[in-house]
Design a protein around this motif. Structure first.
Motif, PDB file in Angstrom:
ATOM      1  N   MET A   1       0.837  -1.187   0.000  1.00 11.85           N
ATOM      2  CA  MET A   1       0.000   0.000   0.000  1.00 11.85           C
ATOM      3  C   MET A   1       0.880   1.247   0.000  1.00 11.85           C
ATOM      4  N   ALA A   2       0.623   2.170  -0.937  1.00 17.25           N
ATOM      5  CA  ALA A   2       1.384   3.414  -0.956  1.00 17.25           C
ATOM      6  C   ALA A   2       0.441   4.603  -0.787  1.00 17.25           C
ATOM      7  N   VAL A   3       0.969   5.635  -0.145  1.00 18.05           N
ATOM      8  CA  VAL A   3       0.206   6.878  -0.033  1.00 18.05           C
ATOM      9  C   VAL A   3       0.997   7.958  -0.751  1.00 18.05           C
ATOM     10  N   ASN A   4       0.381   8.585  -1.738  1.00 20.41           N
ATOM     11  CA  ASN A   4       1.043   9.653  -2.479  1.00 20.41           C
ATOM     12  C   ASN A   4       0.465  10.996  -2.045  1.00 20.41           C
ATOM     13  N   GLY A   5       1.250  11.775  -1.324  1.00 22.59           N
ATOM     14  CA  GLY A   5       0.788  13.063  -0.801  1.00 22.59           C
ATOM     15  C   GLY A   5       0.520  12.956   0.684  1.00 22.59           C
ATOM     16  N   TYR A   6       1.319  13.656   1.495  1.00 25.58           N
ATOM     17  CA  TYR A   6       1.205  13.520   2.948  1.00 25.58           C
ATOM     18  C   TYR A   6       0.656  14.818   3.529  1.00 25.58           C
ATOM     19  N   GLY A   7      -0.566  15.129   3.172  1.00 20.31           N
ATOM     20  CA  GLY A   7      -1.228  16.316   3.702  1.00 20.31           C
ATOM     21  C   GLY A   7      -2.319  15.910   4.679  1.00 20.31           C
ATOM     22  N   VAL A   8      -3.368  16.732   4.745  1.00 20.71           N
ATOM     23  CA  VAL A   8      -4.467  16.497   5.690  1.00 20.71           C
ATOM     24  C   VAL A   8      -5.029  15.078   5.551  1.00 20.71           C
ATOM     25  N   ILE A   9      -5.291  14.650   4.346  1.00 15.03           N
ATOM     26  CA  ILE A   9      -5.865  13.322   4.133  1.00 15.03           C
ATOM     27  C   ILE A   9      -4.773  12.254   4.141  1.00 15.03           C
ATOM     28  N   GLY A  10      -3.677  12.506   3.447  1.00 13.56           N
ATOM     29  CA  GLY A  10      -2.613  11.516   3.322  1.00 13.56           C
ATOM     30  C   GLY A  10      -2.079  11.034   4.658  1.00 13.56           C
ATOM     31  N   LYS A  11      -1.867  11.965   5.584  1.00 12.05           N
ATOM     32  CA  LYS A  11      -1.313  11.556   6.872  1.00 12.05           C
ATOM     33  C   LYS A  11      -2.299  10.678   7.643  1.00 12.05           C
TER      34      LYS A  11
ATOM     35  N   ALA B   1       4.472  -1.422  -4.366  1.00 14.79           N
ATOM     36  CA  ALA B   1       3.127  -1.422  -3.775  1.00 14.79           C
ATOM     37  C   ALA B   1       2.119  -1.971  -4.778  1.00 14.79           C
ATOM     38  N   GLU B   2       1.051  -2.535  -4.243  1.00 13.41           N
ATOM     39  CA  GLU B   2       0.016  -3.134  -5.072  1.00 13.41           C
ATOM     40  C   GLU B   2      -1.041  -2.087  -5.446  1.00 13.41           C
ATOM     41  N   ILE B   3      -1.139  -1.093  -4.574  1.00 15.32           N
ATOM     42  CA  ILE B   3      -2.200  -0.096  -4.743  1.00 15.32           C
ATOM     43  C   ILE B   3      -1.711   1.225  -4.171  1.00 15.32           C
ATOM     44  N   VAL B   4      -2.147   2.320  -4.776  1.00 12.95           N
ATOM     45  CA  VAL B   4      -1.733   3.632  -4.271  1.00 12.95           C
ATOM     46  C   VAL B   4      -2.968   4.481  -3.989  1.00 12.95           C
ATOM     47  N   VAL B   5      -2.937   5.160  -2.846  1.00 14.48           N
ATOM     48  CA  VAL B   5      -3.992   6.125  -2.532  1.00 14.48           C
ATOM     49  C   VAL B   5      -3.452   7.507  -2.850  1.00 14.48           C
ATOM     50  N   ASP B   6      -4.080   8.167  -3.796  1.00  9.80           N
ATOM     51  CA  ASP B   6      -3.606   9.484  -4.191  1.00  9.80           C
ATOM     52  C   ASP B   6      -4.230  10.549  -3.295  1.00  9.80           C
ATOM     53  N   CYS B   7      -3.404  11.255  -2.553  1.00 11.82           N
ATOM     54  CA  CYS B   7      -3.880  12.311  -1.649  1.00 11.82           C
ATOM     55  C   CYS B   7      -3.225  13.633  -1.999  1.00 11.82           C
TER      56      CYS B   7
ATOM     57  N   LYS C   1       1.944   2.465 -15.077  1.00 12.58           N
ATOM     58  CA  LYS C   1       2.593   1.491 -14.192  1.00 12.58           C
ATOM     59  C   LYS C   1       1.718   0.257 -13.973  1.00 12.58           C
ATOM     60  N   GLY C   2       0.426   0.391 -14.271  1.00 13.05           N
ATOM     61  CA  GLY C   2      -0.471  -0.730 -14.044  1.00 13.05           C
ATOM     62  C   GLY C   2      -0.760  -0.984 -12.570  1.00 13.05           C
ATOM     63  N   ILE C   3      -0.671   0.077 -11.740  1.00 15.65           N
ATOM     64  CA  ILE C   3      -0.959  -0.072 -10.313  1.00 15.65           C
ATOM     65  C   ILE C   3      -2.390   0.385 -10.023  1.00 15.65           C
ATOM     66  N   LYS C   4      -3.069  -0.345  -9.158  1.00 16.56           N
ATOM     67  CA  LYS C   4      -4.422   0.076  -8.761  1.00 16.56           C
ATOM     68  C   LYS C   4      -4.350   1.388  -7.995  1.00 16.56           C
ATOM     69  N   PHE C   5      -5.400   2.192  -8.098  1.00 14.20           N
ATOM     70  CA  PHE C   5      -5.333   3.494  -7.414  1.00 14.20           C
ATOM     71  C   PHE C   5      -6.696   3.993  -6.951  1.00 14.20           C
TER      72      PHE C   5
END
Lengths: 343, 343, 343, 343
Positions: free
Chosen positions: A1-11, A76-82, A98-102
């Motif tokens: 699991m990856a988190v892209n963007g470490y702001g209000v939602i990402g954190k 990572a298998e999936i990324v949450v874009d924040c 990249k073919g990664i789920k998001f």
């Protein structure tokens, strides 16, 4: 699991992922070189830069950078874009390549993923998909509450007035409004129609206004029921959702800051209110009309939805109720009702 | 004409009376010995104490006190009571004993005078009465707008959400709320039912919430019409009231503080907005439903009503339209629409 | 006399010029096509566009445009530039080409005109000049108060903490800060050094912080005197300036919003506080140290200075005291002290 | 260990006691029957009523009440009084009768216990005493910072301007101030003299003003040094206190809300900032004068002091440094500096 963007939602997503037994956080990607990115490694998460050309600058600031976004997406298998709105749109292309789920946030259009997510309403249709969009905080609350009225056959149409917090607490020295109220220029505001991206049956019209506080949104609803109803029948319908917390003025929870303090007292990280906090003693049924108000923590309400969205895309947990129960347990959802002695 | 109580409303009533050609201000009564009472004589008005036992203290503070309330009531034909709630109730007995006509504010109950006043709705029934009650700021706005929809036969029922300013600007260091929203614990809030004290035909339900600003109230309405209508038809109905000012987002009037600045630019005393300021471009008709928002200056909206109420009780001007026109001319009502080039 | 830029300062300068017996307002130039420019003609002033290419758009919006800035500059002897910072710099070149005298605001650097203006301190050195800079609101207040202490030989050095209002009331839906305090990152802040552009003898260091209100700045000062002094001696020194108004907590003037209400009650346009409002009963002398606090209306304090600056550049009135007295009389300066019964 | 009063301070003291290895929380006493008292048992603490006559009402509200204050005082060695001012005064008599050691808050006068406590300044003189007073949040910060300057022989005298948050976040719907600033009517304000109750050598004068935010106090200081100094020398002196956290504007910590967010990110309960957060890059030395600003979390700064005060009264830990180190470790003090990579 990856988190892209470490702001209000990402954190908050990163924290929540770390609390799930069946998930692992591969890392967090961000672009800042200030105190915010320091928090990533302080939390014990791996820090990646948004692009490799930032690595040097971030390392010069003393940050422990594991690699760049590309590297993170490879593990990572999936990324949450924040990331912020315009950035997310560009990222989606990268994810597709990249073919990664998001998962994207509610600021993006429905068309970006073709699927809009609220756990209690659209988990099943998200199973095994490549991507979904977790709808915005306001829309999440609308879908949660109005779909809760549907099984009892009570809902005809809903008209809402939305008081929107002007900006987030941590950056309230930017973009604030002071001693004024700023109506959204268009009626209906976009939140009503957006609820139909999750449940096309909903007949919802919303008006919205920005108010000078940073804590939470507050919604007032006038709902036309299909028939006269008892108040208890309506409350029972709302209780069917584990993500609606019934609270009471009579318990001293008389303002939105008090409810936030309750969250702090419960020891929730960032005082997160994951639930829709709906005042049960304020709620009124008059004949075939229903009136109520509730509070939406715009920083926190989508966090459990995002966790469930991850599970739906991964596809191992097929039953929405199972995912919701796992998420609730990990985040302490249910504690409010319990702490208040049931409502 | 006497004004008892020189606070937010009293000072504006005194100013407005002084601007009418057919009225004379006998004096103002108050109890304070600080800068506020100094303003009475600074304005050229006669200052009376609330009771003779205060005369010495007020004179010791350097105030030019003409006499006590008793003296003032002896030289006036009618008194406008602008004292705080609990004080007004006691004053009414004094007015009755003295046999002087009187007007109370909306904080008092309808039963105190048996008559509730909004110029466009109940001037005629107030003619020659001994007393009336000018309803509260919120209720005045509700009656003005909803009764404007009646002649066209459009109004079925109205559901409103009221954002109430937390306290008045001059004393916002007392009783303020900060970074929060405070819902009124009861639905319906009292403003809806109170509108029926003026027009019992109105089907109105309101929900209310205190917001952290001091400038004005803001109302959002969802109105069920008797039939589908065109937007222009609704605007035409609102234009029939001289005390509804149609404003436009497109003119740059995008927030309540901007509208207040417009009042300051127009040179109005205390930046008074006497009109209901209703956004015409935000207003929306969807089939047989009508949605709109407007701003209510809680310090100013009842001032023209109070002037008309005085005329109604005195009884010399029998035609509501004549009184309204006189008041409007003296206070510059109509200038907003004109200044904005018509709407 | 021309005013270029009809914003917070421009509208007040135009009003003030119109109130002077010895000045005539040739017109006002602006670029907006919304309600703000409508106010220009509503006030009876001639409206010019900032450049002729805007004429059509402005006329299309229903504005009565007399011509462009060029035309305005041709019919005026002097222009007061009230445009935003970066715009003003470009305008200066135009004024120089045209050979018209001009006044810039405190946002510009001293070097732009080579002269910085506060009436009581530098009127004489401005006489007959081609241009001057009216220093910023904060700096104006610093020069007024500290130079008032000089004739008695009291002033050694002054250290101030400045609480700056975050944005202006009319646009507080833009650029606001909410529930926070934002320190200026540098100590000393620029206001202290800037005071030396008017009076190089002043030994001043300031620290500044943005606070979440829109009404006025508030200054706290710790002044090292040259010798122990009596409180009355210091007050007498401050009374020597007609533009310092001594106010008292004991009069009920306990907060900055109350002082603004006093201005409204005095009937001043836009509730302008032209004076430095300094609390005399809060002021304290401890041995050879002096402590006090005062309020600065950032929208209004430079208005009388600008009027005097016009007179100085024109050069007909040679005596600073004569100009100051004319300006004060036209704007009602002195009324505060009088209204409060002297301090 | 008992805590009497479960409000802003009481709840934090209870939490902090529970985190110490060498302390045990016997229970918490309060009078409320609403959500606040529910939190006591939710946290796993024993709940006592303030007096036995309240037991029934509290139990009727569903609270699990162990007994009354009397019972609690019988099973504890020491009580921390966190009740409101006038209540605390009465409690002291009860504590004395019972012969239980006690700690009062800074709202009480020095004379109540005859000893005033700040760990780094007066731990040793509190050893084995029956009682002490933990001074107020502002005074604690003053003593911490100024005594840190003493060992280097730098401190001559200090003049401070204190911006005080208007009310606490959880109850900011009560007692708030809105869009204004409210100066404390007296100079010097009480905080300066109060610092001398801990360290009589301090030469401190303070001026104070209430500002419309709820997060923290902000102090600005102008300090006369005994001699010219280098900036690094001053920073080194401040670093000698483990309870001063040096932060930097350059790290993006540009406002007090951002610093609070950092605390939330660090996972501290209630986002507590136990340290004085002092901006090192804003700090300025000019010759023999020192200028700086810092932030004081009025809800949290006294918590570590209270823990140390308990240890001092109990007397088992004789060395201040040992107690301070234990407290710091248990509360995570030091984490800020570490998280920011050292300053």
């Amino acid at each position: 699991m990856a988190v892209n963007g470490y702001g209000v939602i990402g954190k908050r997503v990163a924290d929540a992922v770390a609390r799930q037994e069946d998930m692992e956080l591969a890392g967090v990607s961000d672009i800042n070189a200030d105190w915010r990115s320091r928090m990533v490694t302080q939390k014990g998460f791996r820090l990646y830069s948004a692009a490799s050309e930032h690595n040097d600058a971030m390392r010069d600031s003393g940050l422990d950078v594991t690699g760049a976004l590309d590297d993170l997406l490879s593990v990572a298998e999936i990324v949450v874009d924040c990331t912020p709105k315009h950035v997310a749109a560009r990222n989606v292309e990268i994810y597709r390549e990249k073919g990664i789920k998001f998962i994207v946030q509610g600021g993006e259009k429905h068309a970006v993923t073709g699927h809009s997510f609220v756990a209690e309403a659209s988990y099943e249709s998200a199973l095994d998909r490549d991507s979904t969009r977790v709808v915005s905080c306001n829309t999440t609350s609308i879908v949660r509450t109005l779909t809760a009225l549907k099984p009892a056959g009570l809902l005809h149409r809903a008209r809402g007035t939305l008081l929107r917090r002007a900006t987030d607490p941590w950056e309230s020295h930017l973009g604030g409004i002071m001693n004024t109220l700023v109506p959204e220029p268009e009626i209906p505001s976009h939140q009503g129609p957006d609820a139909r991206s999750v449940d096309p049956e909903l007949d919802v019209i919303t008006m919205a206004v920005k108010v000078p506080e940073t804590l939470a949104h507050l919604h007032y609803w006038a709902v036309q029921l299909t028939r006269p109803a008892e108040k208890e029948e309506v409350l029972e319908a709302f209780r069917s959702s584990s993500r609606i917390a019934l609270i009471r003025m009579a318990d001293g929870l008389t303002a939105i800051n008090t409810v936030k303090e309750l969250m702090a007292d419960l020891g929730r990280p960032h005082d997160n209110l994951y639930e829709v906090a709906l005042w049960s003693d304020m709620l009124k049924v008059e004949g075939d009309e229903l009136f109520y108000g509730y509070m939406v923590d715009n920083q926190a309400i989508v966090i459990p939805e995002t966790i469930d969205a991850i599970r739906a895309l991964v596809g191992k947990v097929r039953d929405p109720k199972e995912s919701i129960a796992k998420t609730n347990a990990a985040l302490g959802i249910g504690a409010v009702t319990q702490a208040l002695g049931g409502q």
